[in-house]
Design an enzyme around this catalytic site. Structure first.
Site, PDB file in Angstrom:
ATOM      1  N   ASP A  37      -8.895 -19.875 -10.004  1.00 24.69           N
ATOM      2  CA  ASP A  37      -9.953 -19.131  -9.326  1.00 24.69           C
ATOM      3  C   ASP A  37     -11.080 -20.124  -9.080  1.00 24.69           C
ATOM      4  O   ASP A  37     -11.118 -21.190  -9.703  1.00 24.69           O
ATOM      5  CB  ASP A  37     -10.449 -17.957 -10.196  1.00 24.69           C
ATOM      6  CG  ASP A  37     -10.987 -16.813  -9.351  1.00 24.69           C
ATOM      7  OD1 ASP A  37     -10.405 -15.719  -9.383  1.00 24.69           O
ATOM      8  OD2 ASP A  37     -11.993 -17.026  -8.623  1.00 24.69           O
ATOM      9  N   VAL A  77     -11.215 -13.321  -0.468  1.00 20.45           N
ATOM     10  CA  VAL A  77     -12.178 -12.226  -0.418  1.00 20.45           C
ATOM     11  C   VAL A  77     -11.403 -10.919  -0.317  1.00 20.45           C
ATOM     12  O   VAL A  77     -10.478 -10.799   0.490  1.00 20.45           O
ATOM     13  CB  VAL A  77     -13.105 -12.408   0.805  1.00 20.45           C
ATOM     14  CG1 VAL A  77     -14.031 -11.221   0.959  1.00 20.45           C
ATOM     15  CG2 VAL A  77     -13.900 -13.700   0.676  1.00 20.45           C
ATOM     16  N   TYR A 139     -11.800  -8.334   7.255  1.00 20.74           N
ATOM     17  CA  TYR A 139     -10.942  -8.499   6.074  1.00 20.74           C
ATOM     18  C   TYR A 139      -9.502  -8.085   6.391  1.00 20.74           C
ATOM     19  O   TYR A 139      -8.540  -8.825   6.102  1.00 20.74           O
ATOM     20  CB  TYR A 139     -11.543  -7.671   4.932  1.00 20.74           C
ATOM     21  CG  TYR A 139     -10.638  -7.371   3.776  1.00 20.74           C
ATOM     22  CD1 TYR A 139     -10.136  -8.389   2.973  1.00 20.74           C
ATOM     23  CD2 TYR A 139     -10.293  -6.058   3.465  1.00 20.74           C
ATOM     24  CE1 TYR A 139      -9.317  -8.101   1.892  1.00 20.74           C
ATOM     25  CE2 TYR A 139      -9.474  -5.765   2.394  1.00 20.74           C
ATOM     26  CZ  TYR A 139      -8.987  -6.793   1.612  1.00 20.74           C
ATOM     27  OH  TYR A 139      -8.179  -6.504   0.548  1.00 20.74           O
ATOM     28  N   LYS A 143      -5.980 -10.339   6.540  1.00 24.99           N
ATOM     29  CA  LYS A 143      -4.729 -10.056   5.819  1.00 24.99           C
ATOM     30  C   LYS A 143      -3.554  -9.999   6.798  1.00 24.99           C
ATOM     31  O   LYS A 143      -2.442 -10.428   6.469  1.00 24.99           O
ATOM     32  CB  LYS A 143      -4.860  -8.749   5.028  1.00 24.99           C
ATOM     33  CG  LYS A 143      -5.829  -8.844   3.843  1.00 24.99           C
ATOM     34  CD  LYS A 143      -5.370  -9.887   2.835  1.00 24.99           C
ATOM     35  CE  LYS A 143      -6.267  -9.994   1.624  1.00 24.99           C
ATOM     36  NZ  LYS A 143      -5.824 -11.014   0.660  1.00 24.99           N
ATOM     37  N   ARG A 177      -8.843  10.426  -1.012  1.00 26.41           N
ATOM     38  CA  ARG A 177      -8.008   9.426  -0.323  1.00 26.41           C
ATOM     39  C   ARG A 177      -7.003   8.784  -1.282  1.00 26.41           C
ATOM     40  O   ARG A 177      -5.867   8.507  -0.922  1.00 26.41           O
ATOM     41  CB  ARG A 177      -8.940   8.372   0.298  1.00 26.41           C
ATOM     42  CG  ARG A 177      -8.229   7.203   0.942  1.00 26.41           C
ATOM     43  CD  ARG A 177      -9.220   6.279   1.652  1.00 26.41           C
ATOM     44  NE  ARG A 177      -8.558   5.053   2.032  1.00 26.41           N
ATOM     45  CZ  ARG A 177      -8.505   3.961   1.261  1.00 26.41           C
ATOM     46  NH1 ARG A 177      -9.109   3.927   0.086  1.00 26.41           N
ATOM     47  NH2 ARG A 177      -7.867   2.893   1.678  1.00 26.41           N
TER      48      ARG A 177
HETATM   49  C1  15L Z   1      -8.651  -3.154  -0.703  1.00 26.46           C
HETATM   50  O1  15L Z   1      -8.002  -3.924  -0.007  1.00 26.46           O
HETATM   51  C2  15L Z   1      -9.745  -3.651  -1.557  1.00 26.46           C
HETATM   52  O2  15L Z   1      -9.482  -4.933  -2.075  1.00 26.46           O
HETATM   53  C3  15L Z   1     -10.092  -2.710  -2.684  1.00 26.46           C
HETATM   54  O3  15L Z   1     -11.364  -3.065  -3.159  1.00 26.46           O
HETATM   55  C4  15L Z   1     -10.068  -1.234  -2.261  1.00 26.46           C
HETATM   56  O4  15L Z   1     -11.125  -0.969  -1.429  1.00 26.46           O
HETATM   57  C5  15L Z   1      -8.758  -0.910  -1.578  1.00 26.46           C
HETATM   58  O5  15L Z   1      -8.448  -1.821  -0.556  1.00 26.46           O
HETATM   59  C6  15L Z   1      -8.717   0.504  -0.997  1.00 26.46           C
HETATM   60  O6  15L Z   1      -8.434   0.653   0.191  1.00 26.46           O
HETATM   61  O7  15L Z   1      -8.958   1.445  -1.753  1.00 26.46           O
END
Ligand code: 15L
Length: 267
Positions: A37, A77, A139, A143, A177
């Site tokens: 890390d 991140v 973000y 990905k 959710r």
């Molecule tokens: C993610 O990708 C995040 O890293 C995490 O913090 C949550 O927000 C999660 O998704 C989610 O969608 O609940």
């Protein structure tokens, strides 16, 4: 006893939220666990090697992958952020990781992708792993980039990757959710181990959820990994539905990515 034991595994993002969950659990599957890390890693356990590194530092990442059998890549991140941060950690960083894997001969990577690759699909849709991405954030875009990069490194160099589109990996489901997106920590471990040990992984995308009755995601195309979740968000259903009534104006109840669709921009 685990059915497969690695000589040396690398865990990136070991100081992050899910890194701290997996760090002690991966010990059962390897002789040596290299933990990395850019943030503080604490003390090394007897079976651990501490390897601090910034993902945007190509030379450091190349050294990180020396002598490892497989990688669990959680680094980078993990929420929406300013583009420059995402660029360095999740775009340059994941490129450095795959270049290092190519140069060091590492053949299996489990990559922490995210449900936010498909966050702009609606909650009344069921997606398999071949739907076009509809990222909800920069973000999520990063990905999707990582998933595509993994695909190219598989086709060109035979590096196998299991891309985990992780839902919500929290100790317990926290909102409506998460009745669909929740992934228990035990199921997260099962998912990562399935990705590491499946006899043949190729380039596979799999959604990371527990065995929740509410389903937005269909993992049929990833059946060869043999991932079988054992937990479920359902015991929390009545409680969560009572505290969060249905509200059609609530983004968290409309989009698969929930509130992420409104995050940012960050300067
Ligand atoms: C993610 O990708 C995040 O890293 C995490 O913090 C949550 O927000 C999660 O998704 C989610 O969608 O609940």
């Amino acid at each position: 006893m685990p059915r497969h034991r690695f000589s040396r595994l690398l865990l990136t993002g070991a100081a992050g939220g899910l890194g701290r969950v997996l760090r002690p659990r991966l010990a059962a599957y390897c002789d040596r666990l290299r933990v990395s890390d850019h943030a503080a890693l604490g003390d090394a356990a007897a079976h651990e090697e501490l390897a601090p590194a910034a993902l945007q530092d190509g030379a450091a990442v190349l050294a990180l992958l020396q002598g490892v059998d497989a990688v669990v890549h959680l680094g980078g991140v993990s929420v929406e952020a300013a583009f420059e941060r995402i660029l360095q950690a999740n775009i340059v960083g994941v490129f450095n990781l795959y270049e290092a894997a190519r140069k060091q001969g590492v053949k299996r990577i489990v990559f922490a992708s995210s449900n936010h690759v498909v966050g702009f699909y609606r909650q009344n849709e069921v997606l398999d792993t071949r739907v076009p991405p509809r990222p909800d954030t920069l973000y999520g875009v990063s990905k999707a980039f990582g998933e595509n990069l993994a695909s190219m490194y598989h086709d060109r160099y035979g590096i196998e990757t299991v891309c985990l589109r992780i839902g919500s990996a929290t100790p317990q489901p926290e909102n409506r959710r998460m009745l669909a997106t929740w992934l228990s920590h035990d199921d997260l471990e099962r998912l990562v181990i399935a990705g590491l040990t499946a006899p043949s992984a190729g380039h596979t995308v799999i959604y990371g959820t527990s065995d929740n009755a509410t389903r937005w995601w269909d993992n049929t195309l990833a059946g060869h990994l043999g991932y079988r979740p054992r937990d479920s968000a359902d015991p929390w259903r009545d409680e969560l539905e009572a505290v969060e009534p249905l509200d059609p104006r609530n983004a968290a109840q409309t989009w698969q990515g929930g509130a992420f669709v409104h995050l940012g921009p960050y300067d």
